[in-house]
Design a protein around this motif. Structure first.
Motif, PDB file in Angstrom:
ATOM      1  N   ARG A 196      37.429  63.911  22.548  1.00  0.00           N
ATOM      2  CA  ARG A 196      37.376  62.502  23.494  1.00  0.00           C
ATOM      3  C   ARG A 196      38.987  62.123  24.103  1.00  0.00           C
ATOM      4  O   ARG A 196      39.032  61.670  25.113  1.00  0.00           O
ATOM      5  CB  ARG A 196      36.825  61.333  22.826  1.00  0.00           C
ATOM      6  CG  ARG A 196      35.380  61.665  22.672  1.00  0.00           C
ATOM      7  CD  ARG A 196      34.741  60.269  22.180  1.00  0.00           C
ATOM      8  NE  ARG A 196      33.260  60.425  21.991  1.00  0.00           N
ATOM      9  CZ  ARG A 196      32.601  60.758  20.766  1.00  0.00           C
ATOM     10  NH1 ARG A 196      33.316  60.672  19.646  1.00  0.00           N
ATOM     11  NH2 ARG A 196      31.195  60.768  20.695  1.00  0.00           N
ATOM     12  N   THR A 197      39.695  62.353  23.100  1.00  0.00           N
ATOM     13  CA  THR A 197      41.088  61.526  23.308  1.00  0.00           C
ATOM     14  C   THR A 197      42.151  62.496  24.315  1.00  0.00           C
ATOM     15  O   THR A 197      42.734  62.164  25.222  1.00  0.00           O
ATOM     16  CB  THR A 197      41.712  61.160  22.201  1.00  0.00           C
ATOM     17  OG1 THR A 197      41.815  62.373  21.258  1.00  0.00           O
ATOM     18  CG2 THR A 197      40.938  60.235  21.566  1.00  0.00           C
ATOM     19  N   GLY A 211      32.204  69.311  21.235  1.00  0.00           N
ATOM     20  CA  GLY A 211      32.419  68.566  22.284  1.00  0.00           C
ATOM     21  C   GLY A 211      31.094  68.602  23.438  1.00  0.00           C
ATOM     22  O   GLY A 211      30.473  67.618  23.864  1.00  0.00           O
ATOM     23  N   ILE A 215      29.038  65.172  23.632  1.00  0.00           N
ATOM     24  CA  ILE A 215      29.685  64.392  24.805  1.00  0.00           C
ATOM     25  C   ILE A 215      29.196  64.827  25.878  1.00  0.00           C
ATOM     26  O   ILE A 215      29.138  65.695  26.584  1.00  0.00           O
ATOM     27  CB  ILE A 215      31.176  64.477  25.008  1.00  0.00           C
ATOM     28  CG1 ILE A 215      31.744  64.185  23.461  1.00  0.00           C
ATOM     29  CG2 ILE A 215      31.780  63.486  25.630  1.00  0.00           C
ATOM     30  CD1 ILE A 215      33.268  64.435  23.058  1.00  0.00           C
TER      31      ILE A 215
END
Length: 234
Positions: A196-197, A211, A215
């Motif tokens: 995410r980051t 991911g 996500i």
């Protein structure tokens, strides 16, 4: 002004609480090195890591040592311990950069710490390689034993690869000394945090699979996407 590394080793409450006895003398027949560098490394890692992460890197050293010992492979125990203990610094938020792979972040952070401990540059370079390569077993296991050990040991703890070669009572002793404490879910949460980051840091990395699963509209292209996007007319 003292650096963050020096403070963590000698001046922070967390480091002081960990004390000189942060490690037992031996677990499952594997002795921990007792040099000043090994002691400071253990204190430093304990002070900056969660308990779950600290236990993982200690199990990494123990599993790596046992698997090498069973094959009769000689290795430098201090070098192997230091590399194992520091190998996941890139997962600690304080040592994450905006774009690098976590392995490179960890290797760079370890090198800065070891420079302050005055470790000879050639030995620190081995630690850098061990950390940077630890998720690529196909390469790491072709390198010198201390580099291979970090990959083999962390792989055994992460996925169980190679554990069939460790007796059950030995495994139980290691897990009693350094419990897993929810390691699987903690690892997944950390992987998703990286995704995410700084998603492009997992480009062509196994973490990208996590991911994509968790996500929505994960922005990192697959290898196939990269190939088909290459600017060639065919």
């Amino acid at each position: 002004m003292a650096s963050a590394f020096a403070t963590a080793v000698s001046g922070s409450p967390a480091a002081a609480a960990s004390g000189a006895d942060v490690l037992p003398r031996a677990v499952a027949g594997v002795r921990f090195p007792t040099s000043e560098l090994a002691r400071k490394t253990a204190q430093f890692v304990r002070s900056v890591s969660s308990g779950t992460l600290f236990n993982h890197v200690m199990r990494t050293y123990l599993f790596g040592s046992l698997l090498c010992d069973r094959r009769g492979v000689p290795y430098d125990s201090e070098l192997a311990f230091v590399a194992s203990a520091l190998h996941d610094l890139g997962l600690v938020e304080a040592y994450r950069t905006p774009a690098e792979r976590f392995e490179v972040d960890g290797a760079d952070a370890a090198q800065r710490f070891l420079r302050e401990q005055r470790m000879p540059a050639d030995r620190a370079a081995v630690v850098w390689d061990a950390i940077a390569l630890h998720t690529n077993a196909g390469i790491a296991t072709r390198k010198r034993p201390e580099i291979a050990m970090v990959s083999v040991g962390s792989g055994a703890d992460f996925s169980g690869n190679g554990l069939q070669r460790i007796p059950s009572d030995t495994l139980e002793e290691i897990l009693a000394a350094f419990p897993r404490e929810g390691f699987k879910q903690d690892a997944i949460a950390t992987i998703l945090s990286l995704c995410r980051t700084k998603p492009m840091s997992v480009l062509m990395h196994p973490f990208a699979e996590v991911g994509r699963r968790h996500i929505p509209e994960f922005p990192v292209p697959t290898v196939e996407d990269l190939l088909l996007a290459a600017p060639f007319e065919e």
